[in-house]
Scaffold this active site. Sequence first.
Site, short mmCIF file in Angstrom:
data_model
loop_
_atom_site.label_atom_id
_atom_site.label_comp_id
_atom_site.label_asym_id
_atom_site.label_seq_id
_atom_site.Cartn_x
_atom_site.Cartn_y
_atom_site.Cartn_z
N GLN A 1 0.95 -1.24 -0.02
CA GLN A 1 -0.55 -0.02 0.42
C GLN A 1 0.83 1.54 0.38
O GLN A 1 1.64 1.28 0.77
CB GLN A 1 -1.06 -0.04 0.99
CG GLN A 1 -1.91 -0.49 0.77
CD GLN A 1 -2.67 -1.09 0.41
OE1 GLN A 1 -3.33 1.01 -0.01
NE2 GLN A 1 -4.18 -1.90 -0.29
N GLU B 1 -2.31 -16.60 -4.06
CA GLU B 1 -1.45 -14.95 -4.51
C GLU B 1 -0.31 -15.84 -6.00
O GLU B 1 -0.20 -17.01 -6.24
CB GLU B 1 -0.74 -14.57 -3.86
CG GLU B 1 0.55 -14.09 -4.61
CD GLU B 1 -0.17 -12.51 -5.34
OE1 GLU B 1 -0.22 -11.58 -6.33
OE2 GLU B 1 -0.90 -11.66 -3.95
N ASP C 1 -9.31 -9.64 -2.08
CA ASP C 1 -9.00 -8.38 -2.23
C ASP C 1 -7.94 -8.16 -3.51
O ASP C 1 -7.02 -8.40 -3.85
CB ASP C 1 -7.73 -7.85 -1.06
CG ASP C 1 -6.75 -6.77 -1.01
OD1 ASP C 1 -7.22 -5.97 -1.68
OD2 ASP C 1 -5.79 -6.42 -0.25
N CYS D 1 -10.20 -1.47 -4.22
CA CYS D 1 -9.69 -0.41 -4.31
C CYS D 1 -10.86 0.33 -5.38
O CYS D 1 -10.36 1.65 -5.99
CB CYS D 1 -7.90 -0.45 -5.16
SG CYS D 1 -8.17 -1.59 -6.02
#
Length: 415
Positions: A249, A302, A346, A373
């Site tokens: 971030q 991931e 996410d 986001c």
Amino acid sequence: MTSSPADVLELDITGIAHGGTFIARHEGRVVFVSDAIPGERVRARVIPPQEGADASTRSFWRAETIEVLEASEHRRPHVWAEADVSRDPADRPGGADLGHIDLDHQRELKRRVLSEALDRFAGEGLTAPEIESVESGDGLGWRTRVTLHVDETGEAGPFAARSHRVIPVTSHPLARPAIAEAALALHGEAPGRIELVEPADGDVRIIRREETERAPRVQRGFRKRPTPEVIEEIVNDRRFQVDATGFWQVHPRAASVLDAAVYGILDGYVDEEKTHYDLYGGVGLFAATLADLGGTDIVTVESSARATQHAVANLAPLDVTAVTARVDRFLATRTGGTRTGAVILDPPRAGAGRQVVEAVHALGPEAIAYVACDPVALARDLGTFRGLGWNVDRLRGFELFPHSHHFEVVALLTR
């Protein structure tokens, strides 16, 4: 006479659009205008269409404010002098598209964007939350990561807004002070891209990528890509290794704010007898949150092998399984059952998408925390979840990117 895209128009600004532009109408056509505020009247130069496009058939135009005729009470001198409306639009750097608006009103406009996205894509009955400020002050000096570009003359700077032309600047007001200082000291660089990163130790890393490279510059003639430097970030009392070129971030408080938000909305939904999933898990931030909530069987997924390697190290000695895989492909191998507890989503800016949403639904989890986001991608995915019978129990919005149009939202979904 019908206007053409070469015109300068007087426009009344009626709203804000997703992406940091503002809405006006001219002769029945929507015009997306930069550097304005709802309620203002401006003079704006219409941007010509790309070569080969037929302007007369386009349902909308884009335009750039060149003069404010009737200013909003919320207009302020731009926080980045080089991006001020007094400069020619071609010479304004991008990255601070709300910097001419007072901070409280920026948050209200972001809430409007989220509200309109929810109304359009998520179905009826959802109320956009207030966008919560995470800091006091002027909203400057928060970017721990800055990307600059170098042109053929060796000039380093940001791109102009909506352009690939390098703009020389004398300040970087959104950057951390040490990054701003390092950025202004760059001269005579090779054409390409430069990333400046300030991790938890406060030392700025300067990563040069030549014009034709995706990886950092290869040194001393070796063809093999160099191994990225590993830096360290800290969230509460936990340390996270991450590649200097990897994702983390940008706001120094973002990871801790989002960690606390996810912890808060999932508290009570993490059963130590069940399996919990952290999807698009990166280097393990939210897998650690699941562990803090009492999870003992956690799977983090991931697509980046480097990030997965870091997740293994970051989460030791917790009982976490770190998988390198695309989330959609991983979920295609899973089957639902009573052992699935909480899921954290996410996804990247494009959102999870219908295929992933339906696969998460098939797992049969008790609760889902969605970290977003992008408000439109979030709204689309929430609409899919609601169509599958899920309730959106809670929404929280966070102002983690002052003076830009970006913000984060955390949602709780339950059966």
